[in-house]
Design a protein around this motif. Structure first.
Motif, PDB file in Angstrom:
ATOM      1  N   ASP A 250     149.321  74.181 100.746  1.00 16.16           N
ATOM      2  CA  ASP A 250     150.253  74.919 100.066  1.00 16.16           C
ATOM      3  C   ASP A 250     149.415  76.098  99.389  1.00 16.16           C
ATOM      4  O   ASP A 250     149.162  76.100  98.294  1.00 16.16           O
ATOM      5  CB  ASP A 250     151.013  74.164  99.131  1.00 16.16           C
ATOM      6  CG  ASP A 250     151.838  73.012  99.657  1.00 16.16           C
ATOM      7  OD1 ASP A 250     152.502  73.516 100.633  1.00 16.16           O
ATOM      8  OD2 ASP A 250     152.230  71.980  99.159  1.00 16.16           O
ATOM      9  N   LEU A 251     149.195  76.948  99.854  1.00 15.12           N
ATOM     10  CA  LEU A 251     148.609  78.384  99.460  1.00 15.12           C
ATOM     11  C   LEU A 251     149.383  79.105  98.985  1.00 15.12           C
ATOM     12  O   LEU A 251     150.278  79.923  99.445  1.00 15.12           O
ATOM     13  CB  LEU A 251     147.702  79.089 100.301  1.00 15.12           C
ATOM     14  CG  LEU A 251     146.783  80.228  99.900  1.00 15.12           C
ATOM     15  CD1 LEU A 251     145.876  79.610  98.615  1.00 15.12           C
ATOM     16  CD2 LEU A 251     146.000  80.801 100.865  1.00 15.12           C
TER      17      LEU A 251
ATOM     18  N   ALA B 294     149.135  89.048  96.365  1.00 14.83           N
ATOM     19  CA  ALA B 294     147.589  88.466  96.304  1.00 14.83           C
ATOM     20  C   ALA B 294     147.660  86.954  96.688  1.00 14.83           C
ATOM     21  O   ALA B 294     148.559  86.055  96.265  1.00 14.83           O
ATOM     22  CB  ALA B 294     146.739  88.815  95.179  1.00 14.83           C
ATOM     23  N   SER B 295     146.718  86.345  97.419  1.00 15.09           N
ATOM     24  CA  SER B 295     146.584  85.060  97.629  1.00 15.09           C
ATOM     25  C   SER B 295     145.131  84.783  97.765  1.00 15.09           C
ATOM     26  O   SER B 295     144.154  85.398  98.033  1.00 15.09           O
ATOM     27  CB  SER B 295     147.345  84.501  98.758  1.00 15.09           C
ATOM     28  OG  SER B 295     147.508  83.202  99.028  1.00 15.09           O
ATOM     29  N   GLY B 296     144.716  83.502  97.430  1.00 14.89           N
ATOM     30  CA  GLY B 296     143.505  82.971  97.573  1.00 14.89           C
ATOM     31  C   GLY B 296     142.934  82.626  96.055  1.00 14.89           C
ATOM     32  O   GLY B 296     143.486  82.816  95.072  1.00 14.89           O
TER      33      GLY B 296
ATOM     34  N   GLY C 291     155.850  82.674  96.353  1.00 14.31           N
ATOM     35  CA  GLY C 291     156.195  81.717  97.578  1.00 14.31           C
ATOM     36  C   GLY C 291     154.810  81.047  98.078  1.00 14.31           C
ATOM     37  O   GLY C 291     153.743  81.214  97.242  1.00 14.31           O
ATOM     38  N   TYR C 292     154.955  80.822  99.354  1.00 13.58           N
ATOM     39  CA  TYR C 292     153.688  80.099  99.802  1.00 13.58           C
ATOM     40  C   TYR C 292     153.233  80.497 101.146  1.00 13.58           C
ATOM     41  O   TYR C 292     154.508  80.922 101.975  1.00 13.58           O
ATOM     42  CB  TYR C 292     153.511  78.723  99.739  1.00 13.58           C
ATOM     43  CG  TYR C 292     153.846  78.308  98.455  1.00 13.58           C
ATOM     44  CD1 TYR C 292     152.605  77.534  97.755  1.00 13.58           C
ATOM     45  CD2 TYR C 292     154.891  78.136  97.581  1.00 13.58           C
ATOM     46  CE1 TYR C 292     152.621  77.074  96.462  1.00 13.58           C
ATOM     47  CE2 TYR C 292     155.059  77.565  96.351  1.00 13.58           C
ATOM     48  CZ  TYR C 292     153.901  77.080  95.750  1.00 13.58           C
ATOM     49  OH  TYR C 292     153.943  76.578  94.409  1.00 13.58           O
ATOM     50  N   CYS C 293     152.184  80.515 101.657  1.00 12.94           N
ATOM     51  CA  CYS C 293     151.759  81.280 103.041  1.00 12.94           C
ATOM     52  C   CYS C 293     152.393  80.288 104.159  1.00 12.94           C
ATOM     53  O   CYS C 293     152.552  78.956 103.835  1.00 12.94           O
ATOM     54  CB  CYS C 293     150.248  81.118 103.186  1.00 12.94           C
ATOM     55  SG  CYS C 293     149.504  82.583 102.302  1.00 12.94           S
TER      56      CYS C 293
END
Length: 306
Positions: free
Chosen positions: A276-277, A144-146, A287-289
């Motif tokens: 840095d998302l 997931a991200s956001g 990690g990061y997108c």
């Protein structure tokens, strides 16, 4: 030739309940026909992961991961990249124990969870692969991200231990006034989404943060991720979505994209490019997108209770 099993356990999981159960777990493994031994993880980074790799390369037939979702994730990362992979069993001793819930493993009794192995029922499970710029990580439950992903890794351990699932609802209500949006391009099997979003979830089971209906159509070994994209919305509507997620009704909301996909590429675009998302994997920052995901169909064989 006798099969060998290695128990990898986190001594501080489950309010430090694991150490006093080690002898009983090893006894169950012996009853199941394994020559059994144990490894107690240390505070050293990737302790469980490194031991899982060592055991797999030395020919152990079964690795038992005992601890929370983080311990299970480490053990999976220790063997997923190998060509010859041992079977896995899990003994849940964490706070939410999402993966154990999905596999039908008892979550309130450590010896009973170990006895699942005696039933000799296994299933080959899908594993998620996440490729970042300089590393590859694996996961079994969720990516997931956001801004809303703070619900999974932003709740302090002490609060989760004391309040359980309610901790996530409290954290969500606290976050609503401060949510940010990211402009992203998501490329998946059936199309491309470009625009602002509050969060994307890539799920492999139906249990996320203790809630069982967030991914209502999830299958454990079909080679497909469940993808949820949450479009930007006002705080009141997001609170409504959280309530709908308790019974799986959120997938019909116009602010939600819900689909299945074998792969996903997530990248920041426009004004969000260069940020840095972080990307959450099984409850921890992996990690990061930008990041690319692939579903490794039926990649690891697990003992299951259902």
């Amino acid at each position: 030739m006798t099969s060998k099993a290695r128990l990898i356990y986190n001594p501080v999981s489950g309010r430090e309940q694991m150490p006093k159960n080690v002898a009983d777990i090893l006894d169950v493994l012996e009853q199941a026909g394994y020559e059994a031994s144990a490894f107690r993880t240390t505070p050293e980074k990737m302790s469980a992961q490194n031991e899982a790799t060592r055991a797999a390369k030395e020919g152990f037939d079964l690795i038992v991961a005992a601890g929370g979702d983080g311990t299970i994730n480490e053990v999976v990362n220790g063997i997923a990249f190998l060509e010859d992979r041992p079977k896995m069993a899990i003994i849940p001793a964490g706070t939410t124990n999402d993966y154990a819930r999905a596999l039908g493993i008892p979550r309130d009794n450590i010896p009973d969870a170990a006895k699942i192995i005696l039933k000799n029922k296994t299933r080959k499970m899908d594993i998620g692969k996440a490729c970042f710029n300089k590393k590859t990580q694996y996961f079994v439950n969720i990516a997931a991200s956001g801004s809303l992903t703070e619900l999974t890794y932003g709740v302090p351990y002490e609060i989760k231990s004391a309040l359980g699932y309610a901790a996530y609802l409290i954290k969500g209500a606290e976050m609503l006034p401060h949510l940010t949006e990211n402009e992203m391009r998501l490329t998946y099997d059936d199309g491309v989404y470009e625009g602002k979003l509050s969060m994307f979830l890539l799920g492999m089971t139906n249990s996320i943060g203790g809630f069982e209906q967030i991914m209502p159509d999830a299958q454990l070994s079909d080679g497909l991720f469940q993808l949820i994209v949450v479009k930007p919305s006002d705080p009141g509507n997001l609170l409504k979505l959280m309530a709908l997620a308790l019974n799986g009704k959120h997938v019909d909301d116009p602010n939600i994209i819900y689909t299945k996909t074998r792969s996903l590429k997530a990248e920041l675009i426009g004004k969000s490019e260069g940020k840095d998302l972080p990307v959450n994997l099984d409850g921890e920052i992996g990690g990061y997108c930008p990041v690319s995901f692939d579903n490794l169909k039926q990649h690891i064989e697990f003992y299951v209770g259902c």
